[in-house]
Design a protein around this motif. Structure first.
Motif, mmCIF file in Angstrom:
data_model
loop_
_atom_site.group_PDB
_atom_site.id
_atom_site.type_symbol
_atom_site.label_atom_id
_atom_site.label_comp_id
_atom_site.label_asym_id
_atom_site.label_seq_id
_atom_site.Cartn_x
_atom_site.Cartn_y
_atom_site.Cartn_z
ATOM 1 N N PRO A 110 8.121 25.760 -34.786
ATOM 2 C CA PRO A 110 8.105 25.839 -36.256
ATOM 3 C C PRO A 110 9.498 25.813 -36.873
ATOM 4 N N TRP A 156 6.234 23.338 -45.733
ATOM 5 C CA TRP A 156 6.519 23.930 -44.417
ATOM 6 C C TRP A 156 7.156 25.308 -44.553
ATOM 7 N N LEU A 159 4.329 27.600 -45.122
ATOM 8 C CA LEU A 159 3.557 27.796 -43.895
ATOM 9 C C LEU A 159 4.262 28.740 -42.932
ATOM 10 N N MET A 190 2.065 31.692 -41.462
ATOM 11 C CA MET A 190 1.602 31.634 -40.075
ATOM 12 C C MET A 190 2.057 32.884 -39.318
ATOM 13 N N PRO A 191 1.251 33.343 -38.356
ATOM 14 C CA PRO A 191 1.630 34.526 -37.577
ATOM 15 C C PRO A 191 2.879 34.265 -36.768
ATOM 16 N N GLY A 240 5.317 33.666 -33.972
ATOM 17 C CA GLY A 240 5.158 33.173 -32.598
ATOM 18 C C GLY A 240 6.241 33.734 -31.696
ATOM 19 N N PHE A 243 0.997 26.300 -29.865
ATOM 20 C CA PHE A 243 -0.061 26.570 -30.855
ATOM 21 C C PHE A 243 -1.446 26.574 -30.230
#
Length: 266
Positions: A67, A104, A107, A111-112, A114, A263
């Motif tokens: 990401p 992005w 996002l 998003m959790p 990582g 992912f």
């Protein structure tokens, strides 16, 4: 809310504002307010830079998770096109790159978190290879966007839509820029591949072979496209299709397996 999320949301809002400032006046007789667009865009880029530096560069290491790499690539492309916009009309490209970069950033906040993939700064050869590969990728993505712009301008010229054509850059100018950018990106990709073969021991390892093959096929298509243009006069849709194919293969090479691992399988 942590500092990274704050910067990311600010960048998202600013990118969105810059995109709307262009889109709402794209075919206006006077065109978009270029100074306003670039000021908002620069504000977004600053917030984007501060945000990504919070996550990627920590404790002498580089967090190389997918990401953040995508965010870094979008930042480089956004900065490059914004600089180009100070001299040339790129009103068709700016909303695309600003829009993607902004979405992005949002996002990344949603998003959790990582796992981190550290890349120690001591691995100089690996970092040099990755840096050159990312530069090549960014330049070639920009070339692909230019190919879309050439196709769109050509379409508008054929449809004799004078109101739209007046706000677009000259076709020959954009086409010349396209092949210059494509040549630079292809050369960077070639040097990246050669450096990988020479300096990286595991460049042809079984788990990385598919990446190498895909990137070499992409390099071959870019080279054929350039040869076809300068020797056979290829242009228009043929160049667009070849460039899209090559960039898609290069994207799959660089990010495909990592997307599956980080992912889908994590």
């Amino acid at each position: 809310m942590d500092l990274f999320a704050t910067y990311s949301i600010i960048a998202f809002v600013a990118y969105l504002g810059a995109s709307l400032a262009i889109i709402t006046r794209l075919f206006h007789p006077e065109g978009p307010n270029q100074l306003l667009v670039l000021l908002i865009g620069c504000f977004a880029i600053i917030a984007h830079t501060l945000g990504i530096s919070q996550q990627m560069f920590l404790n002498g290491e580089v967090n190389f998770s997918l990401p953040y790499v995508i965010s870094l690539v979008s930042l480089i492309i956004t900065m490059s096109i914004s600089v180009v916009a100070t001299r040339f009309k790129v009103n068709l490209l700016l909303p695309v790159i600003y829009g993607f970069a902004g979405i992005w950033q949002l996002l990344l906040v949603l998003m959790p978190g990582g796992g981190e993939i550290p890349l120690t700064a001591e691995k100089a050869l690996l970092i040099s290879h990755i840096t050159l590969a990312l530069i090549a990728y960014c330049v070639l993505v920009i070339a692909t966007l230019y190919a879309f712009q050439v196709a769109y301008i050509n379409f508008k010229l054929k449809s004799k839509n004078l109101a739209a054509v007046n706000q677009l850059p000259p076709l020959m100018q954009v086409e010349n820029q396209l092949f210059l950018i494509l040549a630079i990106g292809t050369m960077c990709l070639f040097i990246s591949e050669v450096s990988g073969f020479i300096f990286l021991e595991n460049f042809l390892a079984k788990d990385k072979l598919h990446k190498t093959v895909l990137s070499l096929v992409a390099l071959a298509i870019y080279t054929i496209t350039l040869f076809g243009h300068f020797k056979r006069g290829w242009r228009g849709h043929k160049v667009l299709i070849l460039t899209i194919c090559a960039t898609s293969l290069l994207t799959l090479s660089y990010f495909g397996s990592r997307f599956v691992k980080e992912f889908l399988l994590s």
